[in-house]
Design an enzyme around this catalytic site. Structure first.
Site, short mmCIF file in Angstrom:
data_model
loop_
_atom_site.label_atom_id
_atom_site.label_comp_id
_atom_site.label_asym_id
_atom_site.label_seq_id
_atom_site.Cartn_x
_atom_site.Cartn_y
_atom_site.Cartn_z
N HIS A 42 -17.46 1.26 8.30
CA HIS A 42 -16.00 1.31 8.47
C HIS A 42 -15.68 2.65 9.12
O HIS A 42 -15.77 3.71 8.49
CB HIS A 42 -15.30 1.18 7.10
CG HIS A 42 -13.81 1.27 7.21
ND1 HIS A 42 -12.98 0.18 7.08
CD2 HIS A 42 -13.01 2.31 7.49
CE1 HIS A 42 -11.73 0.57 7.27
NE2 HIS A 42 -11.72 1.85 7.51
N GLY A 68 -10.69 1.21 13.15
CA GLY A 68 -10.12 1.47 14.48
C GLY A 68 -11.17 1.88 15.51
O GLY A 68 -11.14 1.42 16.66
N ILE A 69 -12.11 2.74 15.12
CA ILE A 69 -13.15 3.18 16.06
C ILE A 69 -14.26 2.12 16.15
O ILE A 69 -14.70 1.75 17.25
CB ILE A 69 -13.73 4.55 15.62
CG1 ILE A 69 -12.63 5.61 15.63
CG2 ILE A 69 -14.89 4.96 16.52
CD1 ILE A 69 -13.04 6.96 15.05
N HIS A 92 -12.98 2.50 0.30
CA HIS A 92 -12.91 1.46 1.36
C HIS A 92 -13.55 0.16 0.88
O HIS A 92 -13.99 -0.66 1.69
CB HIS A 92 -13.66 1.88 2.65
CG HIS A 92 -13.03 2.99 3.42
ND1 HIS A 92 -13.78 3.89 4.13
CD2 HIS A 92 -11.75 3.31 3.64
CE1 HIS A 92 -12.98 4.76 4.74
NE2 HIS A 92 -11.74 4.42 4.45
N GLU A 108 -7.94 -5.81 5.40
CA GLU A 108 -7.80 -5.39 4.00
C GLU A 108 -6.61 -6.08 3.33
O GLU A 108 -6.68 -6.45 2.16
CB GLU A 108 -7.65 -3.86 3.94
CG GLU A 108 -8.94 -3.16 4.33
CD GLU A 108 -8.80 -1.66 4.52
OE1 GLU A 108 -8.37 -1.26 5.62
OE2 GLU A 108 -9.10 -0.92 3.59
N ASN A 131 -13.15 -0.73 18.29
CA ASN A 131 -12.61 -0.49 19.63
C ASN A 131 -13.39 0.46 20.52
O ASN A 131 -13.01 0.67 21.67
CB ASN A 131 -11.19 0.08 19.51
CG ASN A 131 -10.22 -0.94 19.00
OD1 ASN A 131 -10.01 -1.97 19.64
ND2 ASN A 131 -9.64 -0.70 17.83
N ASP A 175 -8.06 11.99 17.31
CA ASP A 175 -7.90 10.65 17.89
C ASP A 175 -9.07 10.36 18.84
O ASP A 175 -9.23 11.04 19.87
CB ASP A 175 -6.57 10.58 18.64
CG ASP A 175 -6.26 9.15 19.08
OD1 ASP A 175 -7.14 8.51 19.69
OD2 ASP A 175 -5.14 8.70 18.83
N ARG A 177 -11.65 15.05 8.12
CA ARG A 177 -12.45 15.44 6.95
C ARG A 177 -13.87 15.82 7.39
O ARG A 177 -14.46 15.15 8.24
CB ARG A 177 -12.55 14.29 5.95
CG ARG A 177 -11.24 14.03 5.22
CD ARG A 177 -11.37 12.82 4.30
NE ARG A 177 -10.31 11.87 4.59
CZ ARG A 177 -10.32 10.59 4.22
NH1 ARG A 177 -11.33 10.10 3.54
NH2 ARG A 177 -9.31 9.81 4.53
N ARG A 235 -2.57 -2.17 -3.38
CA ARG A 235 -3.79 -1.41 -3.14
C ARG A 235 -3.75 -0.17 -4.04
O ARG A 235 -2.81 0.63 -3.96
CB ARG A 235 -3.87 -0.98 -1.69
CG ARG A 235 -5.09 -0.15 -1.45
CD ARG A 235 -5.13 0.42 -0.07
NE ARG A 235 -6.35 1.20 0.08
CZ ARG A 235 -6.47 2.22 0.89
NH1 ARG A 235 -5.47 2.59 1.66
NH2 ARG A 235 -7.61 2.87 0.98
N ASN A 258 0.89 -1.17 0.00
CA ASN A 258 0.00 0.00 0.00
C ASN A 258 0.92 1.22 0.00
O ASN A 258 1.47 1.59 1.03
CB ASN A 258 -0.88 -0.03 1.25
CG ASN A 258 -1.82 1.16 1.31
OD1 ASN A 258 -1.79 2.04 0.45
ND2 ASN A 258 -2.67 1.18 2.33
N ASN A 300 -9.87 6.54 10.73
CA ASN A 300 -9.59 7.94 10.44
C ASN A 300 -10.43 8.40 9.27
O ASN A 300 -10.96 9.50 9.26
CB ASN A 300 -8.11 8.13 10.15
CG ASN A 300 -7.46 8.91 11.26
OD1 ASN A 300 -8.08 9.80 11.84
ND2 ASN A 300 -6.23 8.56 11.56
N GLY A 301 -10.53 7.55 8.24
CA GLY A 301 -11.54 7.73 7.20
C GLY A 301 -12.75 6.89 7.58
O GLY A 301 -12.59 5.85 8.22
P1 AMP Z 1 -7.89 3.41 11.67
O1 AMP Z 1 -7.83 4.55 10.68
O2 AMP Z 1 -8.81 2.32 11.25
O3 AMP Z 1 -6.54 2.92 12.12
O4 AMP Z 1 -8.57 4.03 13.01
C1 AMP Z 1 -7.99 5.10 13.70
C2 AMP Z 1 -8.99 5.59 14.76
O5 AMP Z 1 -9.32 4.51 15.66
C3 AMP Z 1 -8.45 6.73 15.61
O6 AMP Z 1 -9.45 7.73 15.78
C4 AMP Z 1 -8.21 6.05 16.94
O7 AMP Z 1 -8.34 6.95 18.02
C5 AMP Z 1 -9.35 5.04 16.96
N1 AMP Z 1 -9.12 4.03 18.01
C6 AMP Z 1 -8.15 3.10 18.07
N2 AMP Z 1 -8.24 2.42 19.26
C7 AMP Z 1 -9.29 2.96 19.93
C8 AMP Z 1 -9.89 2.70 21.21
N3 AMP Z 1 -9.41 1.75 22.04
N4 AMP Z 1 -10.97 3.45 21.58
C9 AMP Z 1 -11.46 4.41 20.77
N5 AMP Z 1 -10.93 4.69 19.54
C10 AMP Z 1 -9.86 3.98 19.14
#
Ligand code: AMP
Length: 395
Positions: free
Chosen positions: A199, A322-323, A173, A378, A326, A274, A232, A84, A9, A202-203
């Site tokens: 999904h 990520g969000i 995505h 991915e 988690n 974040d 964004r 990718r 990527n 960050n995006g």
């Molecule tokens: P990604 O782009 O899929 O890597 O996701 C990044 C996002 O996931 C960021 O906003 C991180 O703060 C969020 N993230 C990762 N771990 C956690 C967690 N334990 N609780 C809340 N948000 C998280």
């Protein structure tokens, strides 16, 4: 063929890689070269024993970085490379073997993704020069959404803009939405399920998937449309641009920077993009952080409700990224906004399903849509598509 696939990527100043083995019992080697072209360039990876390593690569460009990645693969030889590629336009509806003609066609779509496609092609050129004998495959972020019907992909704009300039909704995505919806089909025993896949990283984007096909999605011509994201803005009034130009004298570059890099969670909170930090700040009473989370969740709920119109039946909502994987708080806040969907969240399962866990977070009540957390993969999906195209079935 039991050899691994090297998944690349490539961005303008970074290369993410994964050496994906044919079977799950072998380790996956992953890593990232960052700050390419600067004196600070470095390779950060995880080796076959799961140990992290860092190597300085001062001044390395894309070819040197790929050479360093190869050296870090502990002698394991890939049999193919899967790339990718962000934008495949209307031409690429599936993974495609790369040759000169395909490279030229990807170059032609660069106008639609000026930041991404040229950088992706740097990685293609470097890997082709280093491994002239290995088959290389392009896997497109847009391809999964080429099944959208015209009512979903056309903007209400003059037809000539679509016909002559390709201005339409493409969606992004796709690899992630395809990956988690296929997994939900397998896990639920509903091979033709109707899913809303969220999904959230960050995006962020949401897709309506029916019988394995994307029927509508929240991103559009570019990855700026739709949800509020890390930095964004997502959807704004299309009249905003004219207003900023006429009333505030802004340039196109300023508008582009603000909407792509200074908006979303970061812009609303005035603090960070974040989600972990925002949740902590909101708990301490930071009003901007709480508002950013509230807007973020409300926009997700609105988009889920809107995209449900694309589905003949809703079997479940899938959270990933990520969000999505988690944050129990975000999942709960979104579901609380959709009471008329008949969703029934299981609060304990919601709290427990984090850090890469897969599972259902609803009460398993019959005739109600399921709620799943499904970690996206991915890289694994790009490797699978590469194998399938080359006629190689993993054992
Ligand atoms: P990604 O782009 O899929 O890597 O996701 C990044 C996002 O996931 C960021 O906003 C991180 O703060 C969020 N993230 C990762 N771990 C956690 C967690 N334990 N609780 C809340 N948000 C998280």
């Amino acid at each position: 063929m039991n050899d691994p696939v090297l998944v690349i990527n490539c961005g303008s100043s970074s290369i993410k890689y994964a050496l994906v083995p044919a079977t799950a019992d072998q380790p996956r080697l992953t890593g990232l070269v960052e700050r390419l072209g600067s004196g600070d360039a470095r390779l950060k990876g995880v080796d076959g024993s799961g140990d992290a390593f860092t190597r300085p690569l001062g001044g390395a460009g894309h070819v040197q970085a790929l050479e360093a990645i190869l050296e870090g693969l502990e002698g394991r030889q890939p049999f193919a490379v899967g790339h990718r590629i962000v934008h495949g336009g209307e031409r690429f509806t599936r993974a495609t073997r790369i040759d000169d003609e395909v490279v030229a066609a990807i170059e032609q779509t660069a106008a639609l993704a000026p930041l991404h496609n040229p950088a992706n092609l740097l990685g293609v050129a470097a890997t082709r020069s280093l491994f002239p004998d290995l088959p290389q495959v392009a896997v497109f972020d847009t391809a999964f959404h080429q099944s959208l019907p015209p009512r979903a992909y056309r903007y209400a704009l003059p037809e000539a803009l679509y016909r002559d300039h390709g201005i339409r909704r493409y969606g992004f995505h796709g690899t992630s939405h395809a990956c988690v919806s296929a997994r939900a089909n397998a896990l639920s025993g509903l091979p033709g399920g109707g899913w809303l896949t969220a999904h959230l990283g960050n995006g962020c984007s949401i897709t309506a998937v029916w019988q394995g096909k994307s029927l509508d999605t929240s991103m559009g011509l570019t990855p700026l449309e739709g949800l509020a994201m890390g930095t964004r803005s997502g959807d704004v009034d299309p009249g905003l641009h004219v207003h900023l130009v006429r009333q505030l004298g802004w340039s196109i570059e300023e508008i582009d920077r603000v909407l792509n890099r200074e908006s979303g969670l970061l812009g609303l909170s005035g603090l960070t993009n974040d989600m972990r930090e925002l949740e902590a700040a909101a708990a301490e009473g930071h009003a901007g952080a709480a508002l950013a989370i509230e807007v973020f969740c409300y926009r997700i709920a609105k988009s889920l409700a809107a995209l449900s119109c694309a589905l003949p039946r809703l079997d479940g909502i899938l959270f990933t990224g990520g969000i999505g994987e988690n944050s129990p708080r975000v999942r709960q806040q979104v579901i609380d906004l959709l009471p008329h969907f008949g969703l029934a969240l299981n609060p304990e399962a919601n709290l427990a399903t984090v850090r890469g866990r897969e599972g259902r977070i609803d009460t398993l009540t019959p005739n109600r849509p399921a709620l799943w957390v499904i970690p996206t993969d991915e890289e694994g999906r790009i490797a699978d598509e590469t194998r399938q195209l080359l006629g190689d079935t993993p054992r």
